[in-house]
Design a protein around this motif. Structure first.
Motif, PDB file in Angstrom:
ATOM      1  N   GLY A 111       0.853  -1.193  -0.078  1.00  0.00           N
ATOM      2  CA  GLY A 111       0.121   0.066  -0.065  1.00  0.00           C
ATOM      3  C   GLY A 111       0.886   1.361   0.193  1.00  0.00           C
ATOM      4  N   LYS A 112       2.049   1.074  -0.518  1.00  0.00           N
ATOM      5  CA  LYS A 112       2.918   2.365  -0.363  1.00  0.00           C
ATOM      6  C   LYS A 112       2.549   3.693  -1.283  1.00  0.00           C
ATOM      7  CE  LYS A 112       6.512   0.115  -2.074  1.00  0.00           C
ATOM      8  NZ  LYS A 112       5.681  -1.261  -2.107  1.00  0.00           N
ATOM      9  N   THR A 113       2.047   3.162  -2.549  1.00  0.00           N
ATOM     10  CA  THR A 113       1.654   4.189  -3.373  1.00  0.00           C
ATOM     11  C   THR A 113       0.386   4.723  -2.971  1.00  0.00           C
ATOM     12  OG1 THR A 113       2.617   3.016  -5.307  1.00  0.00           O
ATOM     13  CG2 THR A 113       1.177   4.772  -5.745  1.00  0.00           C
ATOM     14  N   THR A 114      -0.611   4.024  -2.255  1.00  0.00           N
ATOM     15  CA  THR A 114      -1.817   4.749  -1.914  1.00  0.00           C
ATOM     16  C   THR A 114      -1.377   5.539  -0.827  1.00  0.00           C
ATOM     17  OG1 THR A 114      -2.885   2.639  -2.651  1.00  0.00           O
ATOM     18  CG2 THR A 114      -4.100   3.863  -0.941  1.00  0.00           C
ATOM     19  N   PHE A 115      -0.758   5.001   0.028  1.00  0.00           N
ATOM     20  CA  PHE A 115      -0.172   5.759   1.265  1.00  0.00           C
ATOM     21  C   PHE A 115       0.791   7.068   1.045  1.00  0.00           C
ATOM     22  CE2 PHE A 115       3.045   6.971   4.479  1.00  0.00           C
ATOM     23  CZ  PHE A 115       2.361   7.505   5.451  1.00  0.00           C
ATOM     24  N   SER A 116       1.436   6.940  -0.152  1.00  0.00           N
ATOM     25  CA  SER A 116       2.111   8.257  -0.547  1.00  0.00           C
ATOM     26  C   SER A 116       0.850   9.308  -0.865  1.00  0.00           C
ATOM     27  CB  SER A 116       2.833   7.994  -1.704  1.00  0.00           C
ATOM     28  OG  SER A 116       3.847   7.026  -1.353  1.00  0.00           O
ATOM     29  N   GLY A 117      -0.143   8.994  -1.592  1.00  0.00           N
ATOM     30  CA  GLY A 117      -0.965   9.844  -1.932  1.00  0.00           C
ATOM     31  C   GLY A 117      -1.518  10.257  -0.780  1.00  0.00           C
ATOM     32  N   LYS A 118      -2.279   9.533   0.217  1.00  0.00           N
ATOM     33  CA  LYS A 118      -2.933   9.723   1.297  1.00  0.00           C
ATOM     34  C   LYS A 118      -1.945  10.876   2.034  1.00  0.00           C
ATOM     35  CE  LYS A 118      -5.324   5.623   2.157  1.00  0.00           C
ATOM     36  NZ  LYS A 118      -5.249   4.394   3.160  1.00  0.00           N
ATOM     37  N   LEU A 119      -0.654  10.409   2.473  1.00  0.00           N
ATOM     38  CA  LEU A 119       0.133  11.360   3.087  1.00  0.00           C
ATOM     39  C   LEU A 119       0.132  12.815   2.439  1.00  0.00           C
ATOM     40  CD1 LEU A 119       2.105  11.472   5.546  1.00  0.00           C
ATOM     41  CD2 LEU A 119       4.121  10.768   3.971  1.00  0.00           C
ATOM     42  N   ALA A 120       0.426  12.925   1.184  1.00  0.00           N
ATOM     43  CA  ALA A 120       0.418  14.200   0.618  1.00  0.00           C
ATOM     44  C   ALA A 120      -0.965  15.058   1.059  1.00  0.00           C
ATOM     45  CB  ALA A 120       0.738  13.914  -0.819  1.00  0.00           C
ATOM     46  N   LYS A 121      -1.889  14.343   0.806  1.00  0.00           N
ATOM     47  CA  LYS A 121      -3.248  15.029   1.172  1.00  0.00           C
ATOM     48  C   LYS A 121      -3.477  15.331   2.718  1.00  0.00           C
ATOM     49  CE  LYS A 121      -8.182  13.886   1.334  1.00  0.00           C
ATOM     50  NZ  LYS A 121      -8.923  15.087   0.554  1.00  0.00           N
ATOM     51  N   TYR A 122      -3.042  14.528   3.404  1.00  0.00           N
ATOM     52  CA  TYR A 122      -2.925  14.872   4.884  1.00  0.00           C
ATOM     53  C   TYR A 122      -2.028  16.041   5.374  1.00  0.00           C
ATOM     54  CZ  TYR A 122      -1.197  14.423   9.821  1.00  0.00           C
ATOM     55  OH  TYR A 122      -0.773  14.630  10.974  1.00  0.00           O
ATOM     56  N   LEU A 123      -0.850  16.198   4.436  1.00  0.00           N
ATOM     57  CA  LEU A 123       0.161  17.061   4.856  1.00  0.00           C
ATOM     58  C   LEU A 123      -0.343  18.374   4.477  1.00  0.00           C
ATOM     59  CD1 LEU A 123       3.673  15.121   4.321  1.00  0.00           C
ATOM     60  CD2 LEU A 123       2.777  15.905   6.392  1.00  0.00           C
ATOM     61  N   LYS A 124      -0.875  18.392   3.367  1.00  0.00           N
ATOM     62  CA  LYS A 124      -1.430  19.557   2.566  1.00  0.00           C
ATOM     63  C   LYS A 124      -2.598  20.192   3.160  1.00  0.00           C
ATOM     64  CE  LYS A 124      -3.980  20.580  -1.505  1.00  0.00           C
ATOM     65  NZ  LYS A 124      -4.233  20.399  -2.518  1.00  0.00           N
ATOM     66  N   GLU A 125      -3.517  19.077   3.657  1.00  0.00           N
ATOM     67  CA  GLU A 125      -4.792  19.840   4.147  1.00  0.00           C
ATOM     68  C   GLU A 125      -4.682  19.979   5.724  1.00  0.00           C
ATOM     69  OE1 GLU A 125      -7.880  17.308   2.663  1.00  0.00           O
ATOM     70  OE2 GLU A 125      -7.432  18.027   0.553  1.00  0.00           O
ATOM     71  N   LYS A 126      -3.994  18.936   6.360  1.00  0.00           N
ATOM     72  CA  LYS A 126      -4.145  19.253   7.669  1.00  0.00           C
ATOM     73  C   LYS A 126      -3.008  19.900   8.599  1.00  0.00           C
ATOM     74  CE  LYS A 126      -7.823  16.389   8.387  1.00  0.00           C
ATOM     75  NZ  LYS A 126      -7.966  15.024   8.240  1.00  0.00           N
ATOM     76  N   ARG A 127      -1.708  19.726   7.642  1.00  0.00           N
ATOM     77  CA  ARG A 127      -0.639  20.141   8.218  1.00  0.00           C
ATOM     78  C   ARG A 127      -0.014  21.576   7.636  1.00  0.00           C
ATOM     79  NH1 ARG A 127       1.579  16.290  11.899  1.00  0.00           N
ATOM     80  NH2 ARG A 127       2.828  17.880  12.695  1.00  0.00           N
ATOM     81  N   GLY A 128      -0.802  21.755   6.725  1.00  0.00           N
ATOM     82  CA  GLY A 128      -0.256  23.226   6.027  1.00  0.00           C
ATOM     83  C   GLY A 128       0.708  23.330   5.099  1.00  0.00           C
ATOM     84  N   ARG A 129       1.381  22.075   4.836  1.00  0.00           N
ATOM     85  CA  ARG A 129       2.562  22.015   4.053  1.00  0.00           C
ATOM     86  C   ARG A 129       2.298  21.987   2.534  1.00  0.00           C
ATOM     87  NH1 ARG A 129       3.714  21.882   9.019  1.00  0.00           N
ATOM     88  NH2 ARG A 129       5.788  21.295   9.655  1.00  0.00           N
ATOM     89  N   LYS A 130       3.535  22.179   1.780  1.00  0.00           N
ATOM     90  CA  LYS A 130       3.401  22.127   0.342  1.00  0.00           C
ATOM     91  C   LYS A 130       4.221  20.777  -0.271  1.00  0.00           C
ATOM     92  CE  LYS A 130       4.284  25.534  -2.718  1.00  0.00           C
ATOM     93  NZ  LYS A 130       4.976  26.477  -3.376  1.00  0.00           N
ATOM     94  N   PRO A 131       3.572  19.804  -0.117  1.00  0.00           N
ATOM     95  CA  PRO A 131       4.501  18.337  -0.505  1.00  0.00           C
ATOM     96  C   PRO A 131       4.585  18.235  -2.092  1.00  0.00           C
ATOM     97  CG  PRO A 131       2.091  17.946   0.042  1.00  0.00           C
ATOM     98  CD  PRO A 131       2.200  19.473  -0.181  1.00  0.00           C
ATOM     99  N   LEU A 132       5.778  17.601  -2.345  1.00  0.00           N
ATOM    100  CA  LEU A 132       5.926  17.059  -3.707  1.00  0.00           C
ATOM    101  C   LEU A 132       6.202  15.416  -3.518  1.00  0.00           C
ATOM    102  CD1 LEU A 132       6.927  17.763  -6.594  1.00  0.00           C
ATOM    103  CD2 LEU A 132       9.379  17.696  -5.993  1.00  0.00           C
ATOM    104  N   LEU A 133       5.326  14.986  -4.401  1.00  0.00           N
ATOM    105  CA  LEU A 133       5.374  13.431  -4.646  1.00  0.00           C
ATOM    106  C   LEU A 133       6.811  13.069  -5.609  1.00  0.00           C
ATOM    107  CD1 LEU A 133       1.567  12.738  -4.613  1.00  0.00           C
ATOM    108  CD2 LEU A 133       3.532  11.468  -2.815  1.00  0.00           C
ATOM    109  N   VAL A 134       7.287  11.887  -5.389  1.00  0.00           N
ATOM    110  CA  VAL A 134       8.367  11.753  -6.413  1.00  0.00           C
ATOM    111  C   VAL A 134       8.069  10.128  -6.793  1.00  0.00           C
ATOM    112  CG1 VAL A 134      10.886  11.094  -6.684  1.00  0.00           C
ATOM    113  CG2 VAL A 134       9.924  13.299  -5.351  1.00  0.00           C
ATOM    114  N   ALA A 135       8.157   9.828  -8.043  1.00  0.00           N
ATOM    115  CA  ALA A 135       7.687   8.332  -8.388  1.00  0.00           C
ATOM    116  C   ALA A 135       9.273   7.850  -8.427  1.00  0.00           C
ATOM    117  CB  ALA A 135       6.972   8.410  -9.572  1.00  0.00           C
ATOM    118  N   GLY A 136       9.475   7.032  -7.584  1.00  0.00           N
ATOM    119  CA  GLY A 136      10.703   6.145  -7.513  1.00  0.00           C
ATOM    120  C   GLY A 136      10.679   4.760  -8.024  1.00  0.00           C
ATOM    121  N   ASP A 137       9.502   4.230  -8.367  1.00  0.00           N
ATOM    122  CA  ASP A 137       9.355   3.005  -8.649  1.00  0.00           C
ATOM    123  C   ASP A 137       9.728   3.040 -10.263  1.00  0.00           C
ATOM    124  OD1 ASP A 137       8.819   0.290  -9.569  1.00  0.00           O
ATOM    125  OD2 ASP A 137       6.938   0.042  -8.213  1.00  0.00           O
ATOM    126  N   VAL A 138      10.811   2.565 -10.686  1.00  0.00           N
ATOM    127  CA  VAL A 138      11.318   2.597 -12.069  1.00  0.00           C
ATOM    128  C   VAL A 138      10.976   1.208 -12.790  1.00  0.00           C
ATOM    129  CG1 VAL A 138      13.342   4.257 -11.500  1.00  0.00           C
ATOM    130  CG2 VAL A 138      13.622   1.841 -11.430  1.00  0.00           C
TER     131      VAL A 138
END
Ligand code: GDP
Length: 295
Positions: A111-138
Motif C-alpha cells: 500500500g505504499k503508493t496509496t499511502f504516498s497519496g494519502k500522506l500528501a493530502k494529509y500534509l497539505k490539508e491538515k498540516r499546511g505543508r506544500k508537498p511534492l511526490l516523487v515516483a521512484g518505482d522505476v
C-alpha cells in the motif's frame, strides 16, 4: 476491525467478572485465555507472554488497593498495558526540515503508493505543508501512472522521469526540484518486491544514503499477520526506519501486527490506513486503539 480478538478477550474476562475478588488462581486462568486470544490474533509469542505476565502482576498487586470489581480492575490494567504495548502516545512526524524528505518503503502490494497519496493530502490539508511526490518505482510504468492519478486526485504535484531506470538519481532530482520550486516536504515512493531480497534492500539503502531522509516510513499490510512483523524486522535491520504504517486495517485483520510491531522492532506505528480512498488515513493513537480492541 479486531472483532475476533474482542470476542475472545471478552470471553476471557467473563471468568473474572463473575468473581468477587482476584486470586492467584483465577487471574492465572484468565491470563491463559488472554494469551490464547492474543496468539490467535497473530501476536508474536514473546510479546503475548510478556504482556500477560505484566498484566497478571499488576492485577495481583493492585487487587488489595482498590474497591472496584475484578472485571473493572482488569479492564483498566489491560487498557493501560495495551496502550503501552503499542507505544504509549502518538508519535508525530518530524517535519522540521525544509524540505523534509520522507522515504516510503515496503513490499509490493503493501500500500505504499496509496499511502504516498494519502500522506500528501494529509500534509497539505491538515498540516499546511506544500508537498511534492516523487515516483521512484522505476520498474513498473504502471506504478508511475498510479501515483500520477493519485497525485491529481489530491492535487499535489508529482516528479517523474520515465526515461530513467535509476531510483537514486530520481530521488535526488526530486529533492532538487523541491528546493528549486519551494516545496517543503518531499515524499519519495519506492519500488517494492514480492519478498525481501538483497537487491531490494541494497537499492533502498542506496536511496536512503543519497537522500538522507528525515523520515523513513515502512508500509505494511496488517492482514499479513506474523509476516508483517518479520518483514518489519528485516526492513528495520537494514534501514533503521522512523515509523511504521499499517494498511488495510479496514479489512478482516486479526490485529497482531498492530500489537507486536512496537515491541519487536521498537519503532512507533505512525499511521493506519483504513480504506482505498485518499482520506482513509488516521494518525495512530495507541490509547484509542486499545479502547477499540477492548470494545
Ligand atoms: P504498493 O505496491 O505498495 O504501492 O501498493 P498499492 O498502493 O498499489 O496498494 C495495493 C492495493 O491495496 C491497492 O489495490 C490499494 O487500493 C489497496 N490498499 C492500500 N491501502 C489500503 C487500505 O488501507 N485499505 C484497503 N482496503 N485497501 C488498501
Amino acid at each position: 476491525m479486531f472483532q475476533n480478538l474482542q470476542d475472545k478477550l471478552d470471553r476471557a474476562f467473563k471468568v473474572l467478572k463473575g468473581q468477587g475478588n482476584i486470586t492467584e488462581i483465577n487471574v492465572a486462568e484468565t491470563m491463559k485465555e488472554i494469551r490464547k486470544a492474543l496468539l490467535d490474533a497473530d501476536v508474536n509469542y514473546k510479546t503475548a507472554k510478556a504482556f500477560t505476565d505484566e498484566v497478571k502482576q499488576k492485577a495481583l498487586g493492585q487487587n488489595v488497593l482498590t474497591s472496584i470489581s475484578p472485571g473493572q480492575l482488569l479492564t483498566k490494567i489491560m487498557n493501560d498495558e495495551l496502550t503501552a504495548l503499542m507505544g504509549g502516545s502518538a508519535t508525530d512526524l518530524d517535519l522540521s526540515k525544509n524540505p523534509t524528505v520522507i522515504l516510503i518503503a515496503g513490499l509490493n502490494g503493501a500500500g505504499k503508493t496509496t499511502f504516498s497519496g494519502k500522506l500528501a493530502k494529509y500534509l497539505k490539508e491538515k498540516r499546511g505543508r506544500k508537498p511534492l511526490l516523487v515516483a521512484g518505482d522505476v520498474y513498473r510504468p504502471a506504478a508511475i501512472d498510479q501515483l500520477e492519478v493519485l497525485a491529481q486526485q489530491v492535487d499535489v504535484p508529482v516528479y517523474t522521469n520515465r526515461e530513467s531506470k535509476d531510483p537514486i538519481g530520481i530521488a535526488q532530482a526530486g529533492v532538487t526540484e523541491a528546493k528549486q520550486k519551494g516545496y517543503n516536504v518531499v515524499i519519495v515512493d519506492t519500488a517494492g518486491r514480492l519478498a525481501i531480497d538483497e537487491a531490494l534492500m541494497n537499492e533502498i539503502s542506496a536511496v536512503k544514503d543519497a537522500t538522507q531522509p528525515h523520515e523513513i516510513l515502512f508500509v505494511v499490510d496488517a492482514m499479513t499477520g506474523q509476516d508483517a512483523v518479520n518483514t518489519a524486522k528485516a526492513f528495520n535491520d537494514r534501514l533503521d526506519f522512523t515509523g511504521a504504517v499499517l494498511t488495510k486495517l479496514d479489512g478482516d485483520t486479526r490485529g497482531g501486527a498492530a500489537l507486536s510491531i512496537k515491541s519487536v522492532v521498537n519503532k512507533p506505528i505512525k499511521f493506519i490506513g483504513t480504506g482505498e480512498k485518499m482520506d482513509a488515513l488516521d494518525v495512530f493513537h495507541p490509547d484509542r486503539m486499545a479502547s477499540r480492541i477492548l470494545g
